[in-house]
Design a protein around this motif. Structure first.
Motif, PDB file in Angstrom:
ATOM      1  N   ASN A 141       0.854  -1.192   0.000  1.00 36.18           N
ATOM      2  CA  ASN A 141       0.000   0.000   0.000  1.00 36.18           C
ATOM      3  C   ASN A 141       0.889   1.241   0.000  1.00 36.18           C
ATOM      4  OD1 ASN A 141      -2.399   1.629   0.350  1.00 36.18           O
ATOM      5  ND2 ASN A 141      -1.831   1.846   2.505  1.00 36.18           N
ATOM      6  N   VAL A 142       0.868   2.000  -1.097  1.00 38.89           N
ATOM      7  CA  VAL A 142       1.643   3.241  -1.178  1.00 38.89           C
ATOM      8  C   VAL A 142       0.731   4.406  -0.828  1.00 38.89           C
ATOM      9  CG1 VAL A 142       2.983   4.785  -2.662  1.00 38.89           C
ATOM     10  CG2 VAL A 142       3.177   2.305  -2.938  1.00 38.89           C
ATOM     11  N   ALA A 143       1.200   5.279   0.054  1.00 35.07           N
ATOM     12  CA  ALA A 143       0.441   6.472   0.428  1.00 35.07           C
ATOM     13  C   ALA A 143       1.328   7.700   0.262  1.00 35.07           C
ATOM     14  CB  ALA A 143      -0.052   6.367   1.872  1.00 35.07           C
ATOM     15  N   GLY A 144       0.738   8.776  -0.204  1.00 35.08           N
ATOM     16  CA  GLY A 144       1.494  10.000  -0.433  1.00 35.08           C
ATOM     17  C   GLY A 144       1.499  10.920   0.773  1.00 35.08           C
ATOM     18  N   MET A 145       2.496  11.780   0.803  1.00 36.55           N
ATOM     19  CA  MET A 145       2.615  12.775   1.863  1.00 36.55           C
ATOM     20  C   MET A 145       3.101  14.073   1.231  1.00 36.55           C
ATOM     21  SD  MET A 145       2.633  13.506   5.192  1.00 36.55           S
ATOM     22  CE  MET A 145       2.647  11.930   6.029  1.00 36.55           C
ATOM     23  N   CYS A 146       2.558  15.182   1.673  1.00 30.51           N
ATOM     24  CA  CYS A 146       3.019  16.494   1.233  1.00 30.51           C
ATOM     25  C   CYS A 146       2.839  16.642  -0.285  1.00 30.51           C
ATOM     26  CB  CYS A 146       4.465  16.709   1.670  1.00 30.51           C
ATOM     27  SG  CYS A 146       4.723  18.242   2.593  1.00 30.51           S
TER      28      CYS A 146
ATOM     29  N   THR B 122      -3.652   9.332  -0.090  1.00 31.89           N
ATOM     30  CA  THR B 122      -2.731  10.312   0.486  1.00 31.89           C
ATOM     31  C   THR B 122      -3.004  10.497   1.974  1.00 31.89           C
ATOM     32  OG1 THR B 122      -2.527  11.480  -1.613  1.00 31.89           O
ATOM     33  CG2 THR B 122      -1.982  12.710   0.348  1.00 31.89           C
ATOM     34  N   ILE B 123      -1.928  10.625   2.737  1.00 29.23           N
ATOM     35  CA  ILE B 123      -2.065  10.845   4.183  1.00 29.23           C
ATOM     36  C   ILE B 123      -2.417  12.301   4.459  1.00 29.23           C
ATOM     37  CG2 ILE B 123      -0.776  10.920   6.355  1.00 29.23           C
ATOM     38  CD1 ILE B 123       0.687   8.382   5.323  1.00 29.23           C
ATOM     39  N   GLY B 124      -1.659  13.231   3.872  1.00 31.25           N
ATOM     40  CA  GLY B 124      -2.006  14.634   4.082  1.00 31.25           C
ATOM     41  C   GLY B 124      -0.811  15.553   4.071  1.00 31.25           C
ATOM     42  N   ASN B 125      -0.934  16.651   4.823  1.00 30.36           N
ATOM     43  CA  ASN B 125       0.056  17.719   4.733  1.00 30.36           C
ATOM     44  C   ASN B 125       1.201  17.580   5.732  1.00 30.36           C
ATOM     45  OD1 ASN B 125      -1.596  18.444   6.910  1.00 30.36           O
ATOM     46  ND2 ASN B 125      -2.643  20.033   5.751  1.00 30.36           N
TER      47      ASN B 125
ATOM     48  N   TRP C 284      -2.544  23.200   1.568  1.00 24.63           N
ATOM     49  CA  TRP C 284      -3.953  23.604   1.604  1.00 24.63           C
ATOM     50  C   TRP C 284      -4.823  22.542   0.946  1.00 24.63           C
ATOM     51  CZ3 TRP C 284      -7.038  24.240  -2.766  1.00 24.63           C
ATOM     52  CH2 TRP C 284      -8.365  24.605  -2.507  1.00 24.63           C
ATOM     53  N   ALA C 285      -4.357  22.015  -0.178  1.00 27.04           N
ATOM     54  CA  ALA C 285      -5.143  21.026  -0.912  1.00 27.04           C
ATOM     55  C   ALA C 285      -5.430  19.802  -0.049  1.00 27.04           C
ATOM     56  CB  ALA C 285      -4.419  20.622  -2.194  1.00 27.04           C
ATOM     57  N   HIS C 286      -4.434  19.343   0.705  1.00 24.26           N
ATOM     58  CA  HIS C 286      -4.637  18.195   1.584  1.00 24.26           C
ATOM     59  C   HIS C 286      -5.658  18.514   2.685  1.00 24.26           C
ATOM     60  CE1 HIS C 286      -1.622  15.904  -0.404  1.00 24.26           C
ATOM     61  NE2 HIS C 286      -0.595  16.596   0.048  1.00 24.26           N
ATOM     62  N   ALA C 287      -5.549  19.714   3.263  1.00 27.70           N
ATOM     63  CA  ALA C 287      -6.491  20.097   4.315  1.00 27.70           C
ATOM     64  C   ALA C 287      -7.913  20.173   3.768  1.00 27.70           C
ATOM     65  CB  ALA C 287      -6.075  21.444   4.908  1.00 27.70           C
ATOM     66  N   ALA C 288      -8.057  20.800   2.610  1.00 26.63           N
ATOM     67  CA  ALA C 288      -9.388  20.934   2.003  1.00 26.63           C
ATOM     68  C   ALA C 288      -9.997  19.567   1.714  1.00 26.63           C
ATOM     69  CB  ALA C 288      -9.291  21.766   0.726  1.00 26.63           C
ATOM     70  N   ALA C 289      -9.163  18.631   1.269  1.00 29.63           N
ATOM     71  CA  ALA C 289      -9.651  17.279   0.976  1.00 29.63           C
ATOM     72  C   ALA C 289     -10.069  16.554   2.250  1.00 29.63           C
ATOM     73  CB  ALA C 289      -8.565  16.489   0.245  1.00 29.63           C
TER      74      ALA C 289
END
Length: 634
Positions: A301-306, A320-323, A484-489
């Motif tokens: 399982n690959v998850a993105g960060m930043c 994605t994990i987030g910011n 911001w994009a991660h927070a909004a999501a």
């Protein structure tokens, strides 16, 4: 566990708006593990001179600092006063931010060159049409020519943007910036000539014994930022699209709940898609899945960060994990086998934190080494082999997981990303006319680009979300990038259901187009996409960008990259809000230039307001005034 006893308590609810983050901060407290919030408390009180920008370490006559109350020294040993010191420090911040984004671009130019010359089979050109569009804008012949030959010429022209020695302006800027802006920049002498030259000159000017005029220093800061926004960051975006595909709307899942208990969890963190795209592709191969099963997992399982998370989610739909403030918390779950990083926004603390768990921190760039991490150098010419080696390391680490210490918050949200300029035009039917008409008649009152980071000085995501919700409720379309994009999501603003939070006009448009009221435009270098949209709107309406009912905002910023971004937005004519006070208040003159005088020269200015509600109200007022001047209904 990490060598320092946790003695300062962090209240999770005051630290973050994200419930998943709150749960893991509480876990950190119980396990005696430090996070950025703990280290921030330990730093109190922070240096007041530094916060005001009136300390100078540029030579060994000092360090010098100016007394803000007038009772102590008013000049450094060399004679530099507060105005000079603050302006020099700010210019160095701009130069560092421009260098970071533009060096990212240089790496992608290098990969395009390798592809064009047949020196790597790991990458290919995914968007030929965009390649041809970029080539044509640069004056490169395309008719009857081989795609790789055109790609080679594009790579060579853009590589030349970094270090050319003539006085001619940057070719990418000349090709893409609006006519009125270019004329203004030429008139006031801030037209950038070469990316490395402007960064280099910034360092030269701020060396002891060179430039002492705060106005002259700040004008060069404008020139340096323009080299970033309209060339460095711009080419990073354009070439990423050419190599990996131009983003289209795509659904994905975000927040710490994307980590999976029975899978090998690999987190890709940083900013450059050259590494993360390859890790994601190889990890999804049958070979890696079978290897994971051999070691007792169900798969990888690959998850993105930043921002590299933004890159892979908007092209591959990778969860994605987030910011940025979630990077330590991901390791705190105890469920991450490897965090693989390239560069930018990566906390050195990750190495000591990883030692508290079984996680392997893997650095991959020669320019980013962290003591305690495993270093496996990434080479684009042999990308598949190196990616396989790194993923194998993570898989083999899976049996070392301590299941008793695993805690994955259940929180996760569905979101829609991938609104490139092309995707927005497609949603509008191939032309900007519907958006222009909606702006003119007041259905949409304006557009605001929200960007920037998280900062432990601000409750995580609170400024980003509060300001965004206030704007969309007032019929203002919000677009943005990065953290911001991660927070909004995470907080549901990238879902179609979020239209219920929008004002009646914006809601009507979003429902008609099937889009959310806040649009994910990419990673932080993709602020260049916002510039393209603003330039296109200005040209279509026959006005300058400074006349448009638009604004920019960075409510929780911390990085020098944001200083460069904010400056090139102001230089492009945009009213730009900062939610964290920059280190300039030690100079009344510099503060006045940035927040007042510069508007008369560039049409944009900085506005500083920590309260996101007050900031939103001011932005709304500015947008109304812009509409009034255009003769549009307010």
């Amino acid at each position: 566990m990490d060598g320092e006893k946790v003695v300062l308590r962090v209240t999770p609810e005051k630290a973050s708006l994200n419930p998943a983050a709150q749960e893991l901060i509480e876990k950190a407290e119980k396990e005696g593990v430090q996070t950025a919030w703990h280290r921030y408390l330990a730093q109190q009180p922070q240096c007041g001179f530094g916060l005001l920008g009136i300390c100078c370490r540029n030579c060994m006559l000092g360090p010098c600092r100016i007394d803000p109350f007038g009772n102590g020294p008013q000049k450094g040993v060399c004679g530099a006063d507060a105005d000079t010191i603050v302006a020099r420090n700010l210019l160095r911040m701009i130069a560092a931010g421009a260098a970071a984004h533009s060096d990212h671009a240089r790496d992608i130019v290098h990969v395009l060159e390798l592809v064009a010359e047949g020196k790597t089979k790991s990458y290919s050109i995914k968007d030929v049409e965009k390649l041809l569009t970029v080539a044509k804008s640069l004056g490169i012949p395309i008719d009857g020519r081989d795609t790789l030959e055109i790609a080679r010429d594009v790579a060579h022209v853009l590589a030349h943007e970094f270090g050319k020695h003539d006085e001619e302006p940057l070719r990418l800027l000349l090709a893409l910036a609006p006519k009125r802006r270019k004329e203004l920049w030429q008139k006031i002498g801030v037209m950038p000539r070469a990316i490395d030259r402007e960064v280099n000159e910034s360092m030269h000017r701020t060396t002891m014994g060179v430039d002492a005029d705060p106005v002259n220093l700040l004008l060069h800061g404008v020139r340096t930022s323009l080299a970033d926004g309209w060339s460095g960051s711009m080419m990073a975006t354009l070439l990423s699209d050419i190599l990996f595909g131009t983003p289209k709307p795509i659904e994905y899942v975000i927040n710490l709940g994307v980590l999976r208990e029975d899978y090998v969890n690999i987190v890709v963190h940083g900013h450059n898609p050259i590494l993360s795209m390859k890790i994601a592709e190889v990890a999804m191969s049958p070979e890696m899945t079978e290897l994971a099963k051999k070691y007792g997992a169900k798969g990888v399982n690959v998850a993105g960060m930043c921002c590299t998370g933004n890159e892979v989610l908007m092209r591959l739909g990778i969860p994605t994990i987030g910011n940025t403030l979630l990077q330590e918390l991901a390791i705190l779950t105890g469920a991450v086998e490897a965090m693989i990083v390239d560069y930018q926004c990566i906390m050195p603390a990750l190495a000591t934190l990883a030692e508290c768990y079984h996680t392997k921190l893997v650095t991959t760039e020669p320019k980013t080494k962290i003591p305690g991490a495993i270093h496996i150098e990434f080479d684009p010419a042999n990308a598949d082999e190196i990616a396989k080696k790194i993923i194998t390391l993570a898989i083999e680490n899976y049996p070392n997981r301590n299941n008793a210490r695993v805690y994955i918050p259940k929180h996760k949200s569905k979101a829609i990303a991938g609104f490139s300029v092309e995707a927005i035009l497609s949603a509008l039917g191939g032309t900007l006319d519907p958006l222009i008409n909606a702006l003119k008649d007041g259905t949409i009152k304006g557009i605001v680009g929200v960007v920037g980071c998280n900062n432990v000085k601000v409750k995580q995501d609170f400024g980003l979300i509060t300001l965004t919700e206030k704007l969309i409720e007032n019929d203002i379309l919000v677009v943005g990038t990065g953290c911001w994009a991660h927070a909004a999501a995470i907080h549901g603003l990238f879902s179609k259901e979020a239209v219920e939070k929008a004002g009646p006009g914006l809601k009507k448009v979003c429902q008609a187009l099937g889009i959310p009221p806040a649009l994910h435009m990419g990673s932080c270098v993709d602020c260049s996409r916002i510039l393209i949209v603003l330039g296109a709107l200005a040209e279509a309406l026959g006005v300058d960008i400074s006349d448009l009912p638009v604004a920019g905002s960075a409510p929780e910023w911390f990085s020098e990259k944001t200083v460069s971004i904010g400056t090139y937005f102001v230089a492009s004519g945009v009213f730009t809000h900062l939610g964290v006070v920059p280190p300039v208040l030690g100079s009344k003159k510099v503060t006045k230039i940035l927040t007042e005088d510069i508007e008369g020269v560039l049409g944009g200015k900085f506005y500083v307001e920590p309260d996101p509600i007050k900031a939103a109200e001011t932005i709304i007022s500015v947008i109304r005034e812009k509409r009034r001047k255009l003769g549009w209904p307010v």
